[in-house]
Design an enzyme around this catalytic site. Sequence first.
Site, short mmCIF file in Angstrom:
data_model
loop_
_atom_site.label_atom_id
_atom_site.label_comp_id
_atom_site.label_asym_id
_atom_site.label_seq_id
_atom_site.Cartn_x
_atom_site.Cartn_y
_atom_site.Cartn_z
N LYS A 136 -1.39 -1.91 4.65
CA LYS A 136 0.43 -1.10 5.29
C LYS A 136 1.59 -2.03 5.52
O LYS A 136 1.47 -2.12 7.10
CB LYS A 136 -0.62 0.06 6.09
CG LYS A 136 1.00 1.11 5.15
CD LYS A 136 1.10 2.40 6.00
CE LYS A 136 -0.37 3.41 5.27
NZ LYS A 136 -0.24 4.85 6.04
N ASP A 141 -1.20 16.11 10.39
CA ASP A 141 -0.87 16.52 8.78
C ASP A 141 -2.62 16.51 8.72
O ASP A 141 -3.24 16.02 7.84
CB ASP A 141 -0.21 15.60 8.45
CG ASP A 141 -0.08 15.99 7.17
OD1 ASP A 141 -0.68 17.04 6.58
OD2 ASP A 141 0.42 14.93 6.30
N VAL A 159 1.01 -0.10 -0.34
CA VAL A 159 -0.27 -0.50 0.38
C VAL A 159 -1.21 -1.38 -0.22
O VAL A 159 -1.09 -1.57 -1.47
CB VAL A 159 -1.17 0.96 0.85
CG1 VAL A 159 -2.70 0.51 1.10
CG2 VAL A 159 -0.07 2.05 1.53
N GLY A 179 4.23 4.11 -1.14
CA GLY A 179 4.65 5.56 -0.05
C GLY A 179 6.22 5.30 0.43
O GLY A 179 6.49 3.90 0.21
N GLY A 180 7.17 6.61 1.21
CA GLY A 180 8.16 6.15 1.52
C GLY A 180 8.71 5.25 2.45
O GLY A 180 9.74 4.74 2.46
N MET A 181 7.63 4.63 3.23
CA MET A 181 8.01 3.89 4.46
C MET A 181 7.28 2.57 3.81
O MET A 181 7.56 1.94 4.81
CB MET A 181 7.84 3.96 5.86
CG MET A 181 8.22 5.51 6.29
SD MET A 181 8.25 5.98 7.89
CE MET A 181 8.33 4.80 8.85
N GLY A 190 -1.24 0.72 -3.22
CA GLY A 190 -0.63 2.64 -3.28
C GLY A 190 0.78 2.74 -2.15
O GLY A 190 0.94 1.85 -2.28
#
Length: 767
Positions: A163, A259, A148, A143-145, A141
């Site tokens: 990650k 979260d 993965v 992500g913004g940062m 996957g």
Amino acid sequence: MPVATTCLTRDQIQSLIRGSLPPTELQKLTEHIGSCSACQQALQMAATGTLEIESLVANRMTMSPPNDSAYWPAIRSIADADRTALTPDTSASFQPEATTAADSDGTTPNAKKPELSFLEPSDDPAYLGRLDHFQIARVIGRGGMGIVLEAFDTHLQRSVAIKVLNPEFAKNDTARQRFCREGRAAAAISHEHVVSMYQVARESDGKIAYLVMQLIDGETLESRMMRQSPLAASEVARMGMQIAAGLSAAHGRGMVHRDIKPANVLIEKETERIKLTDFGLARAADDVKLTKTGMVTGTPLYMSPEQAMGSDADEKSDLFSFGVVLYEMATGKSPFQAPSIVGVMKKVMDESPEPPHRVNSSIPRKLSDVIMALLEKKPDDRPESIHSVATVLAGIVTEFGPISPLQVPAIKANDAKRLSGKHRTIARRVSYIAVAIAAIGLITLGAVLGGWIFTGEPATATNTPSTDDARFPSVLLSGNPGTVLSVDFVPGKEQVAAAIEDGSIRIWDIQNQKVIKNFNAHRGLIWMVHYHPTRPIFATSGDDGFVKLWDANTYQMIREWKAPNAVRGIAFSPDGSRIVAGDREGTIHLYDIDSGEQVGSKTQSGAIFGVDYSSDGKWIATVGTDKTVRVWDASSLEERQSFTGHKGPIYDVAFIPDGSLLASAGWGKVIHLWNVDTGQEVAKLTGSQSDILGVTFCNFGSHLITSGQDGITRIWDISDGHEVAKLGGHESSVHNVSLDSENHRIASSGRDGNIRIWDLSVLSESK
């Protein structure tokens, strides 16, 4: 308040996204955006940072563009980008069910994409590349940062999730701190319902930061609810119990998740076990904040009222978010649905939803009350701790039917807290809490109740045995990556093999207390590891349904057998020619070691938890969820006898060495001894303070050793039924005990990830 009459400049848009505008200018510009489609489109295109949502909420009564305005999609884009930037990827340790040789764009695994340019070339063309000693298999996957990856750890010989921090953010101190904090926060939590963090590292040249964690084969709770909604009440309680247990472990370390949402809850494919993930927003309560004051983080639908107002998110905030998740699971809809983010937040702060049992009549009132207690607007009105919630949910789970204590998560008792505030009455209404606590093994009674002699009368307890009995010294083997479900001695060596919940087998050197071999054996939880009586081979069984045979010298797999479902109990025949296995659906499988053929099978009612061979090889005993001990002809698998008397599931069974007696134990804290020839019960051994998970006899047949949910290994004298000693040292449940008959030792394996080797020489000297 004047409204901006001209469209926003690029700098204004970036400032708006970053949340760096003063409140007055922010309101003026957002009101303009509400009526300007050009600025809405520009905002959507540029949304890559953070949004100060508090200011929108604070002015919700005076600033509210129409519901069908494109303003709201633009704001959602910003909020989505904010969440992505703060939590790199909710599937960081999640392995989707479908695994293919090509990515969605059709490229082959070894075709390196620009975003993977940091990888070194791999000497194996099957991999995308290499990161230090990790071979990169595929992209899981983005992500913004960061990104993965699924990888293979060449040092520890296991698959992991990695990650990787996006190189663009590596120079940003805040981004790097957040990224590293995620790793440190998760690594500090060791619990079966939290994704394990293995390593926080940098590539050899220091440019690439990355986290190495457990790879989960399954799906998210979000995906499950997209297919099936609402969930059955029993599933809501079971999953909720496990989420709460994992969250309790985090809170016990001073961590706040911040979260909690369905996308951050993973469900293992084979076991249906819950794993809580993505502690990217977690932080120690007393740490310096990385976000500026007033910054709202999290997902609006699952935010607490205090989060929505920009206040600090603490443990009580996690409780509220958890309540929202439970509500959605139970009813199939969010308790705070609205057409806009501001509308959602207004409901979060001002409105209480309809109780779940009124929305879905299949939800028990007890479960509904727990959910509503979690959704109280004032933090002080919510339950005092997630620990108390986990305990209550465990009690609700037991009301749907008997379950193995292994299905109940480990919850450490830190105090006597119950549901509090306005909902103290819930604790009184749900009197089943005591049952839940007993099932989890939280109650430790002070008195030793003694044993039962063979006449069936209570024996007098004298000299309460110490949990630190100096007569039985022990060696501690610690640091296993999760629960050790089974352990066995390596014949002729100062070694033990451990079956770990993450699917790995670890071989320990007892004298040096070091791991000398570690390898992946199963996908998911391993129930048993068992050595062959005469040959250098051993067998393992797991939740993936496989029974596997391994070479004890090379650790290469010799052969495997696949059952239709999870296999828990296995045992070699005394002559070593066969292995028997019992599966979750109640089928006994009999395999020939050399030919690899299945030479027999038989199905009984309920799941099979434990199996054993008699020392002469004539009989096989099985136990499980149907509360019955069965003895089968080992050749024909015809049932010879059945023994009843247990009041709940039976977790283990063992023949005494001369074959005359059979011991069985499980739910209900009682050990039953049976005469194999007559089928009569000859004794009940009581005194255990919890359910009993494992039983074995010493090689002389003079003593019985049991392991319990209370973390105690007990030694019983068979001649009169009294408890000789109770051996402590484990922090939680002891799953099984294994005998080293040559050296008069036992090994105990625990939920705390530890193994203890106990010297029982004093018992042999007394014979």
